[in-house]
Scaffold this active site. Structure first.
Site, PDB file in Angstrom:
ATOM      1  N   LYS A 192      45.800  42.735  42.222  1.00 17.06           N
ATOM      2  CA  LYS A 192      45.623  43.615  41.062  1.00 17.06           C
ATOM      3  C   LYS A 192      46.312  43.097  39.797  1.00 17.06           C
ATOM      4  O   LYS A 192      45.799  43.298  38.695  1.00 17.06           O
ATOM      5  CB  LYS A 192      46.076  45.030  41.394  1.00 17.06           C
ATOM      6  N   ASP A 200      43.363  53.563  39.923  1.00 20.27           N
ATOM      7  CA  ASP A 200      44.259  53.987  41.000  1.00 20.27           C
ATOM      8  C   ASP A 200      44.933  55.319  40.693  1.00 20.27           C
ATOM      9  O   ASP A 200      44.934  56.227  41.521  1.00 20.27           O
ATOM     10  CB  ASP A 200      45.335  52.924  41.259  1.00 20.27           C
ATOM     11  N   ALA A 221      48.978  48.849  42.979  1.00 19.41           N
ATOM     12  CA  ALA A 221      48.532  50.239  43.102  1.00 19.41           C
ATOM     13  C   ALA A 221      49.572  51.192  42.515  1.00 19.41           C
ATOM     14  O   ALA A 221      49.224  52.152  41.815  1.00 19.41           O
ATOM     15  CB  ALA A 221      48.252  50.590  44.563  1.00 19.41           C
TER      16      ALA A 221
END
Length: 187
Positions: free
Chosen positions: A66, A102, A131
């Site tokens: 991410k 998220d 996250a």
């Protein structure tokens, strides 16, 4: 023509995204192919760019990529920019648009689906990766009494607290650092 999408991660075999997106596309009459791609730990950018070059329209991004997804983006959304992480990339010509769903997804699920408002609650987030970066500000915006982040390596949790100091008041540390405290919600 079938639109191609994928979820990229490492590992990725556990992902239910291909099944979920395929069923949704079938139910809504959309012509898509959605696959799971396991990128090598040192090959995220090449995997994304290769998928785009082969006609891919976009990807969902999961662990541990991410932060790299945010970095490859040419146009990050405000949510992605604030998080410093992205879990969704869309390809439009030479542009790579990034967003992070998220936090907004988690907050909606907690409040609307589980009936768990966060106002005034003591919230503990376990982990300090992408996250958590995406979830932190949307959770803080709900007015909890406290948001704490615990990670197996305290340095990573402390770095997260430092990165978000201007946006949210956090406690952070390793798991042992927060032992003995009580929390209403553990995520």
């Amino acid at each position: 023509m079938t639109d191609r999408y994928a979820v990229i991660g490492h590992p990725i075999g556990h992902s239910k995204s291909p099944l979920i997106h395929s069923l949704f596309a079938q139910a809504t009459g959309q012509d898509i192919a959605y696959t799971a791609i396991e990128a090598p730990l040192d090959g995220f950018n090449q995997t994304v760019l290769g998928f785009r070059a082969d006609g891919g329209r976009g990807v969902n991004v999961t662990l541990p990529f991410k932060l790299q997804a945010f970095q490859i983006a040419t146009e990050p959304s405000e949510r992605a920019r604030l998080a410093g992480a992205a879990n969704c990339l869309k390809f439009e010509g030479d542009r790579i648009l990034a967003d992070n769903f998220d936090g907004v997804g988690l907050v909606r699920d907690l409040q609307h689906n589980l009936g768990c408002p966060l106002v005034g609650k003591r919230v503990l987030l376990l982990g300090a990766g992408g996250a958590t970066r995406g979830a932190l500000l949307p959770i803080a915006a709900q007015g909890p009494a406290l948001v704490a982040v615990a990670n197996r390596t305290a340095d990573k949790a402390h770095a997260l607290r430092r990165d978000f100091a201007a946006h949210a008041q956090l406690l952070s540390g390793g798991y042992a650092d927060l032992a003995g405290q009580s929390f209403d919600v553990v995520i």
